[in-house]
Design a protein around this motif. Structure first.
Motif, PDB file in Angstrom:
ATOM      1  N   SER A  47       0.860  -1.171   0.000  1.00 21.32           N
ATOM      2  CA  SER A  47       0.000   0.000   0.000  1.00 21.32           C
ATOM      3  C   SER A  47       0.905   1.233   0.000  1.00 21.32           C
ATOM      4  N   PRO A  48       0.724   2.152  -0.981  1.00 20.83           N
ATOM      5  CA  PRO A  48       1.645   3.291  -1.079  1.00 20.83           C
ATOM      6  C   PRO A  48       1.455   4.288   0.065  1.00 20.83           C
ATOM      7  N   ILE A  49       2.556   4.848   0.520  1.00 18.34           N
ATOM      8  CA  ILE A  49       2.475   5.962   1.471  1.00 18.34           C
ATOM      9  C   ILE A  49       3.190   7.150   0.845  1.00 18.34           C
ATOM     10  N   GLU A  50       3.396   8.219   1.603  1.00 21.06           N
ATOM     11  CA  GLU A  50       3.967   9.427   0.994  1.00 21.06           C
ATOM     12  C   GLU A  50       5.430   9.223   0.553  1.00 21.06           C
ATOM     13  N   LYS A  51       5.905  10.152  -0.249  1.00 22.77           N
ATOM     14  CA  LYS A  51       7.282  10.182  -0.749  1.00 22.77           C
ATOM     15  C   LYS A  51       7.628   8.943  -1.578  1.00 22.77           C
ATOM     16  N   GLY A  52       6.648   8.436  -2.327  1.00 22.96           N
ATOM     17  CA  GLY A  52       6.930   7.316  -3.225  1.00 22.96           C
ATOM     18  C   GLY A  52       7.276   6.020  -2.524  1.00 22.96           C
TER      19      GLY A  52
ATOM     20  N   GLU B 199       3.508  -2.727   3.776  1.00 24.06           N
ATOM     21  CA  GLU B 199       2.584  -3.852   3.678  1.00 24.06           C
ATOM     22  C   GLU B 199       1.453  -3.629   4.662  1.00 24.06           C
ATOM     23  N   GLU B 200       0.235  -3.803   4.171  1.00 25.17           N
ATOM     24  CA  GLU B 200      -0.899  -3.499   5.018  1.00 25.17           C
ATOM     25  C   GLU B 200      -1.983  -4.563   4.854  1.00 25.17           C
ATOM     26  N   PHE B 201      -2.591  -4.929   5.968  1.00 25.25           N
ATOM     27  CA  PHE B 201      -3.742  -5.827   5.894  1.00 25.25           C
ATOM     28  C   PHE B 201      -4.564  -5.604   7.151  1.00 25.25           C
ATOM     29  N   GLN B 202      -5.741  -4.992   6.981  1.00 20.93           N
ATOM     30  CA  GLN B 202      -6.520  -4.614   8.158  1.00 20.93           C
ATOM     31  C   GLN B 202      -7.768  -5.468   8.330  1.00 20.93           C
ATOM     32  N   GLY B 203      -8.333  -5.336   9.508  1.00 22.18           N
ATOM     33  CA  GLY B 203      -9.540  -6.093   9.854  1.00 22.18           C
ATOM     34  C   GLY B 203     -10.623  -6.011   8.785  1.00 22.18           C
TER      35      GLY B 203
END
Ligand code: ADP
Ligand code: MG
Length: 729
Positions: free
Chosen positions: A107-112, A116-120
């Motif tokens: 999942s992209p965040i700031e500054k390019g 890794e993200e996986f939420q409820g």
């Protein structure tokens, strides 16, 4: 003319035997290593979260939002440790297979940058664009939304870098669009009804769940030969093929030594299955050449159904790694046995009892007889629905073809149980109806001989056979999703047990002692369901006549059989137990009919195409050679010798001409029949037309093609022959 058959055959000759690498010496070391099972959860979750998930699994309690975030994060950590990059909701849409749509953890965040993200949220629900899944009209395409929702009762697992989360699949309006939802609901209904009845015997019983132990049959075929048979590629079965001089007559394949290429495949299949927690235990050669079977240890039905779907996937991918293709079609080859999937079904309690085990004490036997009487009555009263639960175009070719049970549902219980049931039937009803008994007397249930446990007297021809401590439902097709026969069995059983309880209660209200009442109703069921019991040879013609005299249904084709789903009686049954609504039942009926029609349509098109593009040109080519030959003979021979010596060639030329013209004729008629059928709008009528009209040309076309196979020079024949497909070099 290029002949792919020979290129393919050559390839099969130098196949290496793949060596299988085991993760460890002992399967117990890696069993379940790719599943997010209880012990992994215990390790990765806080105690609170762990308890929450376990409660959801065992007691169907809703999981708190806070906990789902924790579970998601634990799942991600566990999965990423194993190199996982993607996740997917994994479900069983009504196509019959499984579905998945992978999303990356990334999942992209700031500054390019990215994390890794996986939420409820992503764990508990997804909204795949569902417009292309069959819905039987429940959801129109403009309202394409469907939801998948996490089923915490089945553990998440990893396949090839993807975390797969078992889910149910429902439409925007909440109607189920999958096999799992009604299965879970039927289990809940059975649990409730069975616990109510079990409490009459034992107050400690507060959970009953169905078990399923499936036995999966399949064929393997070398992938080069598979690729050279467009019919196998497109329909999973051969539409043509003359029988091999030798196939299964000698029964030398059954339980025979496993070919080393196949053994390597089976070993890898077992490793992969064990990693996913599928307790695969048995492997052997089946009756037909190149036919095999595998079976796990039985499990709770929901898990077993998931495991069977997974296993079918593993069969496919593992076979390819070993240069095989797996055939799960119910009848891939004419003339040799087809494949089924025996569903061994039983019920267990939280107290560790198998309700289908005859016990050692009279009390246990009373319980066993009561459950048995209810099963007999349930199957008796719903035999057409049970038949409908295994209906498919492929299975129509197997049921009643002297290799599998007929389309008539009957129950086999074996000699000893029959004797016991007869004895009960003839027991006097005591003072039952005169309300005078003061004491709740013990019921004198006849002893059931221990020999039953030997499980010796088997009747392989029965579609629904009692085999010691379980019923074996043998009419299920090899490619079927086992959820369907399972939810039907669970539901009719839930219904029957509910009726039993209320009948008993009514008698008790009338002053009859509880045990007397329980016995009386069970005895009544044994009598009323007698017609469904059959101990003889179910494959015989006499049984067909006898069954018809008994008034049992014999719905040989899918369109006929499916009707039992949408009768008022069945709809009310499913609604009564909150398994499916009328809309859902009708949608499934529509989907099954449409699937039947499409299967026959595809088969018909493949037949037409192959006949026209492969068979006829080959036959004409060979015929021209014979004509050239005859012309040559005429040139070199005097006319008297020519007449004498060219007879064979000329006859063959005529024979070939005859087959060519018959094939052309029948293919044209079949295409016309399709056009007529395709104009019909009523779903049932189209299916019926495909069965009665389009399909009626199949045997005729095949007959002439198979004759040509025997006439035409082997070197010219384009399609791998049965003797090649059925035997591994
Ligand atoms: P067969 O001799 O018919 O091939 P097996 O003994 O190999 O039968 O068993 C077939 C399946 O039945 C296996 O999956 C096994 O685990 C399962 N089975 C055994 N006992 C039960 C039971 N009580 N309930 C459900 N399935 C069972
Ligand atoms: Mg069996």
């Amino acid at each position: 003319m290029a002949n792919f058959r020979f290129t393919a055959l050559k390839k099969t000759l130098d196949r290496p035997v793949k060596t299988v690498s085991y993760p460890s010496d002992k399967a117990s070391d890696y069993f379940g290593s790719m599943t997010f099972n209880r012990s992994v959860m215990k390790e990765f979750l806080t105690e609170e979260a762990y308890e929450g998930v376990i409660r959801a699994m065992d007691k169907s309690v809703r999981i708190d939002r806070k906990i789902t975030d924790q579970v998601a994060s634990a799942m991600k950590a566990w999965a990423m440790n194993k190199g996982v990059t993607h996740y997917t909701h994994w479900f069983h849409p009504l196509t019959g297979s499984t579905a998945e749509k992978h999303d990356a953890f990334i999942s992209p965040i700031e500054k390019g940058k990215a994390i890794e993200e996986f939420q409820g949220n992503s764990l508990i629900q997804q909204e795949p664009d569902a417009s292309s899944f069959p819905s039987g009209g429940i959801r129109s395409t403009f309202e394409a939304r469907g939801y998948t929702a996490w089923d915490p009762t089945s553990p998440a697992f990893i396949i090839e870098n993807t975390l797969c989360i078992p889910t149910i699949f429902v439409s925007y309006t909440g109607d189920s669009l999958d096999y799992k939802t009604p299965l879970l609901k039927s289990m809940r209904a059975l649990d409730k009804a069975a616990v109510d009845v079990c409490k009459l015997f034992d107050k400690n019983i507060d959970k009953v769940y169905p078990n399923l132990g499936w036995e999966q049959e399949y064929f393997l075929v070398d992938s080069a030969l598979f690729a050279a048979r467009p019919d196998l590629v497109l329909t999973g079965k051969t539409v043509f093929g003359h029988s091999s001089a030798k196939d299964q007559q000698l029964s030398d394949h059954y339980f025979g030594t496993i070919h080393n290429r196949v053994l390597a495949f089976m070993q890898e299949l077992e490793v992969e299955s064990h990693k996913l927690g599928i307790p695969l235990k048995t492997r052997h050669n089946e009756v037909a050449p190149n036919q095999f079977e595998c079976a796990p240890v039985f499990e709770e039905a929901n898990i077993a159904v998931d495991h069977n779907q997974l296993l079918m996937h593993l069969l496919d991918v593992t076979a390819r790694k070993h240069n095989f293709n797996v055939l799960l079609h119910e009848k891939p080859y004419a003339g040799v046995n087809g494949s089924g999937k025996h569903n061994n079904w039983s019920m267990s309690t939280n107290t560790g009892i198998n309700l289908l085990s005859p016990g050692k004490t009279p009390g246990d036997n009373f319980r066993f007889i009561t459950i048995l009487a209810n099963i007999l009555k349930a199957v008796h009263d719903n035999e057409e629905l049970v038949r409908a639960s295994v209906a498919s175009a492929g299975n129509d070719l197997r049921l009643g073809a002297n290799e599998a049970p007929p389309a008539i549902i009957s129950v086999f219980v074996g000699e000893q149980v029959t004797a016991t049931l007869d004895e009960i039937e003839n027991m006097p009803e005591r003072s039952m109806m005169n309300h005078k008994i003061e004491k709740d007397v013990d019921i004198d249930i006849p002893k059931i001989p221990e020999i039953l446990f030997d499980n010796t007297d088997r009747n392989r021809t029965s579609p629904f056979a009692f085999t010691g401590n379980k019923f074996e439902f043998r009419a299920v097709g090899s490619s079927a999703n086992t959820a369907k026969p399972m939810f039907v069995l669970n539901t009719i059983m839930a219904d029957q047990l509910t009726k039993y309880k209320s009948e008993v209660e009514k008698l008790v209200e009338d002053g009859i002692k509880k045990k007397e009442a329980m016995f009386f109703v069970a005895k009544k069921y044994i009598k009323e369901s007698k017609n469904i019991r059959f101990e003889g040879n179910s494959y015989s013609g006499e049984w067909e006549e006898e069954a018809s005299r008994r008034g049992l249904s014999n719905n040989r084709s899918t369109p006929e059989a499916l009707g039992a789903f949408v009768t008022e009686k069945s709809i009310q049954l499913f609604e009564r137990h909150n398994v499916m609504s009328k809309t859902e039942v009708q949608a499934r009926y529509a989907i099954k009919l449409e699937k039947y029609t499409k299967k026959i349509q595809i088969e018909s098109r493949v037949m037409g195409d192959l006949a026209t593009n492969h068979i006829l040109p080959t036959a004409i080519h060979y015929q021209n050679r014979l004509i050239e030959n005859a012309k040559g003979l005429k040139e070199v021979l005097d006319s008297k010798s020519f007449v004498k010596l060219s007879k064979n060639q000329l006859n063959t030329i005529k024979e070939i001409s005859n087959h060519i013209s018959e094939i052309k004729d029948y293919v044209e008629k079949m295409i016309e029949a399709r056009k007529v059928a395709n104009k019909i709008t009523d779903r049932f009528e189209v299916a019926r037309e495909y069965k009665d009209s389009v399909k009626s040309y199949f045997d005729n076309i095949r007959y002439h093609v198979d004759k040509l196979e025997m006439l035409v020079d082997d070197e010219m024949w384009p399609l791998p022959k049965y003797r090649e497909l059925l035997f591994i070099k």
